[in-house]
Enzyme design. Structure first.
Site, PDB file in Angstrom:
ATOM      1  CB  CYS A 252      -0.982  -0.021   1.178  1.00 49.05           C
ATOM      2  SG  CYS A 252      -0.221  -0.124   2.793  1.00 49.05           S
ATOM      3  NE  ARG A 257      -3.759   2.577   2.651  1.00 53.53           N
ATOM      4  CZ  ARG A 257      -3.790   3.449   1.644  1.00 53.53           C
ATOM      5  NH1 ARG A 257      -4.936   3.745   1.071  1.00 53.53           N
ATOM      6  NH2 ARG A 257      -2.691   4.020   1.207  1.00 53.53           N
TER       7      ARG A 257
END
Lengths: 301, 156
Positions: A252, A257
């Site tokens: 990410c 994430r």
């Protein structure tokens, strides 16, 4: 001694149901010996406004990161973090946090780099616990310090560095896969950072060539729990064409994430080879002469 | 340029304690952030009347009012903030701005050094990444104050 696993039927469908617990299970096991509950949030003060009774805090920025090098703590530092929180090697650790458990899955992933055996996520995290009106307290636990062994971090199995990703590119489309979990705007190169988030200084926009765009949030339900297995299979297996034997690298912006997606692929769908590239776009987007693709198409290296 | 007195006092309080107590101070400040007055709170969409500070990790909206020159030659500045309860760090930053700058003359707000927050010593306790929101907040406040205090061009 590891605690018994949660036998909730939704969890039982997942490849590794022992990696999740429900809020009901946690509420019933809070005072059990051998369990430590860890809150890991984006907001460093959120824990202090009220937390699950007995839970301790681990902050990703200021504790799991090395303060100087862009890297995680070493075995000695990790042993101290655990020891101070009464976590010994055989403790069952349940992580929860804000923002759909991003930072909780991140912390779990770092614990996994050190091979801590029994790590679990509270399905739904802080939001679900609070929404159900379950007990929160501002009482700070005072854990007795315990001995945690100094374990060498394993950076080869679930972590990828830039060089690994570069050599991985060759086989993308075959059994190698890349999953970009950022927002569509970041993937196409239109945005240099998350919508509504600070610019973290990537000089180029776009994605790693060949990467599939699967925003992490697609795996999360409205109430911050993980979607049921069948829904996850629809997204990752049917729609994206991944198979559980693929060699997958997820990334990410700074790796938080993608920890969420790493957790989903590894523990909920049973992929055997998933690595999180924590350098992610803040490294790739600043590197000289690495290939970049822009636009909505995957592109190729 | 010295800081406005309330802000200088806050900076001193932060600098006198260790990193853990600095977090505690920030938490206390987050609890003191005043609620929005009705004219902002009642808006259907906060972004209609307030500016969002995108650099903050959680949604933060701010509004700046500058007293008219006819009523107050010093053009006192008033600040209004909205941030969710589950974002105490962001609320704490907003509260620092509110305690430190609300009611101060426009010129004094504009004179606050852009990097004043470094003196709070929060980088170690909070992480530099999280501090960016604070710099952005001050930048946007100043921009609005500057716009409000610049004489509109004469109409022809």
């Amino acid at each position: 001694m590891a605690l018994e696993k949660d036998t909730d039927p939704k969890l039982a469908d997942y490849a590794h149901p022992e990696r999740l617990v429900t809020t009901e299970w946690l509420a019933a096991h809070l005072d059990t010996d051998g369990l430590v509950v860890v809150e890991s949030d984006e907001d460093i003060l959120l824990y202090d406004t009220g937390h699950i009774p007995g839970a301790v805090k681990v902050d990703w920025h200021t504790e799991l990161n090395d303060p100087v090098t862009r890297d995680y703590v070493d075995g000695t530092g990790f042993a101290q973090i655990c020891g101070e929180r009464a976590i010994s090697r055989d403790t069952t650790v349940v992580f929860y946090g804000d923002k759909n458990n991003w930072w909780a899955t991140y912390a779990l992933w770092v614990f996994s780099l050190f091979g801590h055996p029994d790590v679990r996520i509270l399905d739904g995290g802080r939001a679900k616990w609070a929404a159900e009106g379950r007990e929160m307290t501002t009482d700070q636990p005072k854990p007795d310090v315990v001995e945690y062994p100094v374990v060498e971090r394993d950076d080869t199995t679930i972590r990828a560095f830039q060089a690994d990703v570069l050599s991985h590119l060759v086989g993308v489309g075959g059994e190698n896969a890349l999953v970009d979990v950022r927002s569509p705007g970041e993937y196409s190169g239109e945005l240099l950072h998350m919508p509504d988030y600070p610019q973290e200084g990537a000089v180029r926009g776009g994605h790693i060539p060949g990467a599939a765009s699967v925003p992490w949030a697609r795996a999360a339900a409205e109430d911050a729990t993980f979607k049921p297995r069948a829904d996850l299979e629809t997204i990752y297996l049917e729609e994206q064409g991944l198979t559980t034997d693929d060699d997958v690298v997820a990334y990410c912006r700074i790796g938080e994430r993608s920890s969420h997606t790493w957790f989903v692929l590894t523990h909920l769908l049973g992929f055997s080879r998933v690595r999180n590239y924590d350098g992610s776009w803040t490294e790739w987007g600043n590197s000289v002469r690495v290939p970049i693709a822009t636009g909505a198409e995957r592109g190729s290296a | 340029m010295s800081l406005p007195s309330q802000l200088a006092e806050l900076v001193e309080e932060f600098s006198e304690v260790g990193p853990r107590d600095r977090l505690q101070l920030l938490l206390e400040l987050s609890r003191e952030l005043p609620d929005l007055p009705g004219r902002y709170a009642d808006a259907r969409d906060l972004s209609d009347t307030m500016e969002q500070v995108h650099e903050c990790q959680s949604p933060l909206f701010l509004a700046v009012e500058v007293e008219p020159a006819a009523e107050n030659p010093e053009r006192a500045v008033h600040l209004f903030f909205s941030a969710p309860l589950e974002a105490p760090t962001t609320r704490g930053f907003a509260s620092i701005m509110h305690v430190g700058l609300d009611g101060e003359p426009a010129a004094d707000v504009l004179a606050v050094p852009d990097d004043f927050y470094v003196k709070l010593g929060l980088a170690e306790a909070v992480s530099p990444l999280r501090l960016r929101g604070m710099a952005a907040m001050l930048g946007r406040i100043k921009k609005q104050v500057r716009t409000a205090t610049t004489h509109p061009p004469a109409t022809t």
